[in-house]
Design a protein around this motif. Sequence first.
Motif, PDB file in Angstrom:
ATOM      1  N   ASP A  10       0.859  -1.183   0.000  1.00 48.94           N
ATOM      2  CA  ASP A  10       0.000   0.000   0.000  1.00 48.94           C
ATOM      3  C   ASP A  10       0.901   1.240   0.000  1.00 48.94           C
ATOM      4  O   ASP A  10       2.073   1.172   0.374  1.00 48.94           O
ATOM      5  CB  ASP A  10      -0.908   0.036   1.234  1.00 48.94           C
ATOM      6  N   HIS A  11       0.353   2.349  -0.388  1.00 48.02           N
ATOM      7  CA  HIS A  11       1.128   3.582  -0.402  1.00 48.02           C
ATOM      8  C   HIS A  11       1.464   4.008   1.028  1.00 48.02           C
ATOM      9  O   HIS A  11       0.593   4.030   1.904  1.00 48.02           O
ATOM     10  CB  HIS A  11       0.350   4.703  -1.099  1.00 48.02           C
ATOM     11  N   GLU A  14       6.667   9.111   1.989  1.00 47.98           N
ATOM     12  CA  GLU A  14       8.023   9.065   1.452  1.00 47.98           C
ATOM     13  C   GLU A  14       9.065   8.983   2.566  1.00 47.98           C
ATOM     14  O   GLU A  14      10.144   8.397   2.385  1.00 47.98           O
ATOM     15  CB  GLU A  14       8.278  10.308   0.593  1.00 47.98           C
ATOM     16  N   ILE A  30       7.913  -1.901  -4.124  1.00 51.30           N
ATOM     17  CA  ILE A  30       6.583  -1.325  -3.917  1.00 51.30           C
ATOM     18  C   ILE A  30       5.617  -1.921  -4.930  1.00 51.30           C
ATOM     19  O   ILE A  30       5.834  -1.811  -6.141  1.00 51.30           O
ATOM     20  CB  ILE A  30       6.610   0.205  -4.040  1.00 51.30           C
ATOM     21  N   ALA A  32       1.997  -1.368  -4.686  1.00 55.76           N
ATOM     22  CA  ALA A  32       0.762  -0.807  -4.131  1.00 55.76           C
ATOM     23  C   ALA A  32      -0.442  -1.238  -4.955  1.00 55.76           C
ATOM     24  O   ALA A  32      -0.437  -1.150  -6.183  1.00 55.76           O
ATOM     25  CB  ALA A  32       0.847   0.715  -4.082  1.00 55.76           C
ATOM     26  N   ARG A  52      -1.148  -1.305   4.633  1.00 59.11           N
ATOM     27  CA  ARG A  52      -2.071  -0.413   5.325  1.00 59.11           C
ATOM     28  C   ARG A  52      -3.437  -1.099   5.281  1.00 59.11           C
ATOM     29  O   ARG A  52      -3.528  -2.319   5.307  1.00 59.11           O
ATOM     30  CB  ARG A  52      -2.074   0.966   4.674  1.00 59.11           C
ATOM     31  N   GLN A 291       0.497  10.458   8.614  1.00 56.67           N
ATOM     32  CA  GLN A 291       1.000   9.496   7.632  1.00 56.67           C
ATOM     33  C   GLN A 291       2.517   9.378   7.692  1.00 56.67           C
ATOM     34  O   GLN A 291       3.083   8.295   7.541  1.00 56.67           O
ATOM     35  CB  GLN A 291       0.547   9.904   6.227  1.00 56.67           C
TER      36      GLN A 291
END
Length: 543
Positions: A10-11, A14, A30, A32, A52, A291
């Motif tokens: 998931d995102h 950064e 990654i 996502a 997430r 986040q």
Amino acid sequence: MKKFDILITDHIAEEGIEILEKAESVNYEIRAGISNADLKHILGNYDAVITRSGTTVDADLLENTGKLKIIGRAGVGLDNVDIETASKKGLIVMNAPTGNTYAAVELTMGMILAACRKIPAANSSVKAGEWNRKKFMGIQLLDKTLGIVGIGRIGGNVVTRCKAFGMKVLAYDPYVKQSCAENLGVTLCNSLDEVLSQADVITLHTPLTEETKGMIAKPQFDMMKDGAVFVNCARGGLVDEDALYEAVKSGKLFSAATDVFSYEPPKGMKLLELDNIFVTPHIGANTHEGQKGVAVIICEQIVNALEGRSYANAVNIPYMKSLLPEELQRYFELARSMGRLASQFITGRPEEIRFTMVGKRFEEDFGERTFDSPFNYQPFTIAALKGFLEVVLEDSVSFINSPYLAKDRNINIMEAKNDHYDKYNDLLVLTVKTNDGKETTIGGTLFAENIGKILFIDNYTLDLEASGNYIYFRNNDRPGIVGKVATLLGENNINIANFGLARVGSKGSEAISFVLVDDKVSSEVVKKISNLEDIIEAKYIRI
């Protein structure tokens, strides 16, 4: 240098990625939005996975875990992770509970104010060219009673802010101490009903488990005060949404606000039709700061864990031994040894294990309690449990899965803390009840130089080091028996390092002995000891 492989499904912010970039020991990828079907084929190729809420880590996904060691959730909620299955697989499940705490707290306050003052509806009305002030008559918080369900990290911060508005607070949380409630300045109620029936504003801050699923339904809405306000920024499955719809539509509730839903997105859900139910799309953690916080925390902890350093926030490990004070680490090892001794000492199938910590050094809680979790135990209890089970299950039992393995075997685990026990002030006590109705109780403590010792077994007083190879035997207390055992051991080239003997009552009663020897003892030697006259039973025990 060995490289660990990490998959991100998931995102995440950064700032978390930058931590992985700087870690020389890891490679990361990654993916996502990857589907569970595709993820299942590749999951075992990675040492850790970071998710997430977009990834459901269920039993099917975890069927073949390969080299996977860690599941990391960049956030606090773990209802999308099958913790029990992961634990049985020996996987560490960790989250980032502190990273977005204040984001969730502040959204809750916003939703309380929005529901009490109908702010979103008033905003839309003015933008539509209307000016109808009477339509938006609200409720002020001053002198109202807040009913809060769950006063953990987020709930406790909500309490602080609501008290600043001049609210009185009633709380229900069966997993929190009275002292915690007193420190927050709230009244801790004995039942959920007591809170719901007296509060003007109700807010939920509990995890979603089998125990809490659907905890607020029609009977609970019926007992609320007429004109109450209801807010849920915790988990959607806590609430029967049809019952919430009816409670608001009928006028039972003044209004409601929710950030979470039983299925998301909530397309076609009836409660979306009502003007005085205010909703947001699960944005409790959606602040830049929140986040960043969860991404940094989870990435740092995963790198630490993979590289063998101390880490925090493992939800299926209620403690980190290395974080305990040195003396308590010794008690931790003693508890494990007591578990091993009990497992080899008892007869019959274990039905109940009770672990009691005696004395002031055990007053502190060393793990956060959670709803409906086998990890409602202190580290010393877990250590004893692992020691007890590993005698039979060997490498298949770990500190992670030992409570689940006990649960699978219908062993009831109990835990207690006492100020004193008989004549002792600092003590660990392990009691095992078996299906034959017998109970075995073992007590141990630390002596000089932090040496763990067994002080008693049932009514027998002992002085045994809690480690080593022992020959245990129980006998009729008559002269010459100890000599016969010593002679037999000598004939079999077995060296005696120490000898502990105890009896209850006068000469002629039964006695027990623990003979510390240098090496493992064969079953043939044990059988020879068992066959000696007046020996009732004999065993080889390795602590």
